[in-house]
Design an enzyme around this catalytic site. Structure first.
Site, PDB file in Angstrom:
ATOM      1  N   ASP A 201       0.818  -1.206   0.000  1.00 36.24           N
ATOM      2  CA  ASP A 201       0.000   0.000   0.000  1.00 36.24           C
ATOM      3  C   ASP A 201       0.860   1.269   0.000  1.00 36.24           C
ATOM      4  O   ASP A 201       1.876   1.344   0.688  1.00 36.24           O
ATOM      5  CB  ASP A 201      -0.873   0.002   1.272  1.00 36.24           C
ATOM      6  CG  ASP A 201      -1.830   1.170   1.320  1.00 36.24           C
ATOM      7  OD1 ASP A 201      -2.707   1.228   0.448  1.00 36.24           O
ATOM      8  OD2 ASP A 201      -1.695   2.022   2.219  1.00 36.24           O
ATOM      9  N   GLU A 243       1.211  -0.638  -5.082  1.00 33.85           N
ATOM     10  CA  GLU A 243       0.157   0.359  -5.237  1.00 33.85           C
ATOM     11  C   GLU A 243       0.775   1.743  -5.234  1.00 33.85           C
ATOM     12  O   GLU A 243       1.110   2.289  -4.176  1.00 33.85           O
ATOM     13  CB  GLU A 243      -0.898   0.275  -4.117  1.00 33.85           C
ATOM     14  CG  GLU A 243      -2.122   1.112  -4.453  1.00 33.85           C
ATOM     15  CD  GLU A 243      -2.450   2.221  -3.475  1.00 33.85           C
ATOM     16  OE1 GLU A 243      -3.435   2.941  -3.718  1.00 33.85           O
ATOM     17  OE2 GLU A 243      -1.743   2.395  -2.475  1.00 33.85           O
TER      18      GLU A 243
HETATM   19  O1  TEU Z   1      -4.527   4.440  -0.942  1.00 31.86           O
HETATM   20  C1  TEU Z   1      -3.338   5.130  -1.245  1.00 31.86           C
HETATM   21  C2  TEU Z   1      -3.356   6.135  -2.276  1.00 31.86           C
HETATM   22  O2  TEU Z   1      -2.284   6.459  -2.733  1.00 31.86           O
HETATM   23  C3  TEU Z   1      -4.547   6.903  -2.760  1.00 31.86           C
HETATM   24  O3  TEU Z   1      -4.116   7.700  -3.839  1.00 31.86           O
HETATM   25  C4  TEU Z   1      -5.668   6.122  -3.246  1.00 31.86           C
HETATM   26  O4  TEU Z   1      -5.259   5.444  -4.390  1.00 31.86           O
HETATM   27  C5  TEU Z   1      -6.798   7.055  -3.529  1.00 31.86           C
HETATM   28  O5  TEU Z   1      -7.357   7.425  -2.313  1.00 31.86           O
HETATM   29  C6  TEU Z   1      -7.849   6.455  -4.393  1.00 31.86           C
HETATM   30  O6  TEU Z   1      -8.984   7.228  -4.412  1.00 31.86           O
HETATM   31  C7  TEU Z   1      -4.358   3.429  -0.010  1.00 31.86           C
HETATM   32  C8  TEU Z   1      -5.615   2.607   0.186  1.00 31.86           C
HETATM   33  O7  TEU Z   1      -5.989   2.010  -1.029  1.00 31.86           O
HETATM   34  C9  TEU Z   1      -6.700   3.470   0.751  1.00 31.86           C
HETATM   35  O8  TEU Z   1      -7.871   2.737   0.967  1.00 31.86           O
HETATM   36  C10 TEU Z   1      -6.219   4.050   2.075  1.00 31.86           C
HETATM   37  O9  TEU Z   1      -7.170   4.952   2.571  1.00 31.86           O
HETATM   38  C11 TEU Z   1      -4.879   4.766   1.889  1.00 31.86           C
HETATM   39  O10 TEU Z   1      -3.922   3.925   1.243  1.00 31.86           O
HETATM   40  C12 TEU Z   1      -4.266   5.150   3.221  1.00 31.86           C
HETATM   41  O11 TEU Z   1      -3.855   4.015   3.892  1.00 31.86           O
END
Ligand code: TEU
Ligand code: CA
Length: 538
Positions: A201, A243
């Protein structure tokens, strides 16, 4: 194809652990419930499950706020239940990867509690502390709907701490070597239980440096290379899926020279699939694929239509964003300089033809597709729930009052069932679609079967034919064994595609893998293919 490259031909399925199946009647899914549904997932034909965080957590961010890296939230079951689940998945030929959050912990993590209590504590340096709140001011605020700074004041330690996401998610300090040791230890813990890899993540934000935007910094890549080296050495064949919600030039860096993550999500593709459909033109899809650099041998993109973060318009340009809202009510609730989360999904519109076209593209364009639970039945989004809860509602198994999710009453579910008429469990559910050969579910299963029989989709070259009619996307997937021609009509009008492909000279209707009927190809390789509105062919 070597066994260690299994992920290149795999179809992934994100199961939101809380919302899939409740076995003990408390209204929350659990590992026992998930285990009960493995036969369904095997029947559907997916290859690898991805589980978002199920660690102990106060749940202020859907579990992405971890309180203990080696413990499962009690509502979901025990480590023992997890092991039973994992073995049962492996017995059915399903692999399992789990989320791992390295960038931050929950503010209630004991490390943070110690760190704030005492600057001389061994955990004192685990987080990013400062006397002022003006460092790293070039870093954007990601959750700018709720946060107005990346620094928050801690009244106990009397310093500011750094957080790239919510204020209750302090960033770990990767300048402190013990933090990396802790992370490697937790990775080993889950690898030893037998998982097949991790989704990593929010990796772009591991390191901060003054005068930069604090994203994708060289040291961040070193950390990932170090993690990968450990995995290759101790757990060969297990994967890291990155990600990084970044543009292609930035995100390809996460493959390194094949020595970082084996997979990375291709974020900008997703909104362009919807945008292409809305515009009735393939141009934005062709362009982003053309602008995507080659990736190292043996690596793979992960592509998707939906996920637990909802359809977001971060990775589009301002004009496109404007265009995408137009005509859609209600007005976007989440607005900031970066993103507007909107429900523009044709899957939400319950438009079967569009849903099939989008899925057909997802399953044939480069990358390993990552389905989101419910995609296979066209489960929509609940427009009225706050934050991202609208895409996290319980799975709709049948048309009963509880949707087959739980024996608890719906008012005791952790999130309500979708109640919008036409999208509710009475209309959209697994049981009904299983009995209907013309359903999206049965279609999806057939498509996954085709994909499994043709590994060329996962491992081959992608050749965009750039036909003159921009309403139709036509491309080849090609390797030394097989060439597949894929056609997709993004418009709502009938189209006739004319292509000249000598390699297909003399091919007959039986060469059609899926879609509408085809005419035999003429001797000189000329193909004349009519396509219905939103029609596709492989
Ligand atoms: O998201 C991380 C992130 O980089 C965001 O840009 C995300 O892609 C964006 O909010 C999409 O609309 C991750 C998780 O996928 C997310 O659910 C968490 O809230 C976030 O990390 C923080 O841990
Ligand atoms: Ca960070």
């Amino acid at each position: 194809r070597t066994e260690t490259e299994w992920f290149r031909t795999a179809v992934f399925y994100e199961v939101l652990v809380r919302s899939f199946k409740d076995s003990n009647g408390d209204g929350i899914d659990d590992f026992k419930g998930l285990t009960e549904k493995l036969d369904y997932l095997q029947w559907l034909g997916v290859d690898c499950l991805w589980l978002p965080p199920f660690y102990d957590s106060p749940l202020h961010d859907g579990g992405y706020d971890i309180r203990d890296y080696r413990w499962i939230r009690e509502e979901l079951g025990t480590i023992e239940d997890f092991k039973v689940f994992l073995d049962a998945a492996h017995d059915r030929g399903l692999r399992v990867i789990i989320d791992f959050v390295m960038n931050h912990t929950s503010g209630s993590h004991p490390w943070f509690q110690s760190s704030r209590a005492d600057p001389d504590d061994p955990y004192s340096n685990y987080y990013v502390w400062s006397d002022t709140d003006d460092a790293y001011s070039d870093a954007r605020i990601i959750f700018c709907d709720t946060e107005d700074s990346n620094w928050s004041w801690d009244s106990e330690r009397k310093q500011f701490y750094w957080h790239r996401f919510f204020h209750h998610q302090p960033d770990l300090n990767f300048e402190e070597p013990r933090v990396m040791e802790e992370m490697l230890g937790a990775v080993r813990f889950w690898m030893n239980l037998g998982i097949d890899g991790f989704r990593l993540d929010a990796v772009p934000y591991l390191i901060e440096a003054e005068g930069t935007n604090c994203e994708n910094l060289p040291k961040t890549h070193q950390i990932l290379k170090q993690l990968r080296a450990m995995v290759d050495e101790e757990y060969p064949g297990r994967i890291l899926l990155c990600e990084a919600n970044q543009w292609p030039d930035g995100v390809v860096e996460y493959f390194g020279d094949g020595d970082e993550c084996q997979m990375a999500f291709h974020f900008p593709v997703m909104p362009r699939l919807y945008m292409g459909l809305r515009r009735g033109s393939r141009e934005c899809i062709s362009k982003i694929l053309a602008d995507t650099p080659q990736i190292p041998e043996g690596c793979q993109w992960a592509t998707f239509l939906r996920n637990h973060d909802e359809l977001a318009l971060e990775m589009v340009f301002k004009e496109d964003r404007q265009y995408m809202w137009e005509g859609y009510a209600p007005e976007p609730r989440w607005r900031c300089n970066l993103g507007i989360r909107r429900r523009l999904s044709p899957l939400v519109d319950n438009d079967d033809a569009k849903a099939r076209l989008l899925n057909a593209m997802l399953l044939s364009l480069p990358g390993s597709p990552v389905l989101y639970y419910g995609d296979e039945i066209g489960m929509g989004d609940d427009l009225w729930l706050s934050d991202r809860d609208g895409v996290r509602t319980p799975m709709q198994w049948d048309d009963s009052e509880t949707a087959g999710f739980s024996t608890a009453l719906p008012e005791d579910f952790h999130l309500p069932l979708i109640h919008t008429f036409g999208h509710d469990p009475e209309h959209v559910n697994v049981a009904r679609q299983m009995d209907d050969p013309s359903s999206l579910l049965v279609w999806t299963r057939a498509m996954l079967g085709i994909r499994r029989r043709h590994p060329v989709f996962g491992t081959s070259e992608f050749i965009d034919l750039d036909g003159a009619d921009t309403a139709v996307m036509s491309f080849l997937r090609h390797n030394e064994h097989e060439t597949i021609l894929c056609l997709a009509n993004l418009s709502d009008t009938e189209r006739t595609v004319v292509l000249h492909l000598p390699q297909f000279a003399g091919a007959t209707g039986s060469s059609l893998i899926h879609g509408q009927d085809v005419q035999p190809v003429e001797a000189d390789g000329t193909l004349i293919v009519p396509l219905w509105p939103y029609g596709y062919r492989w």
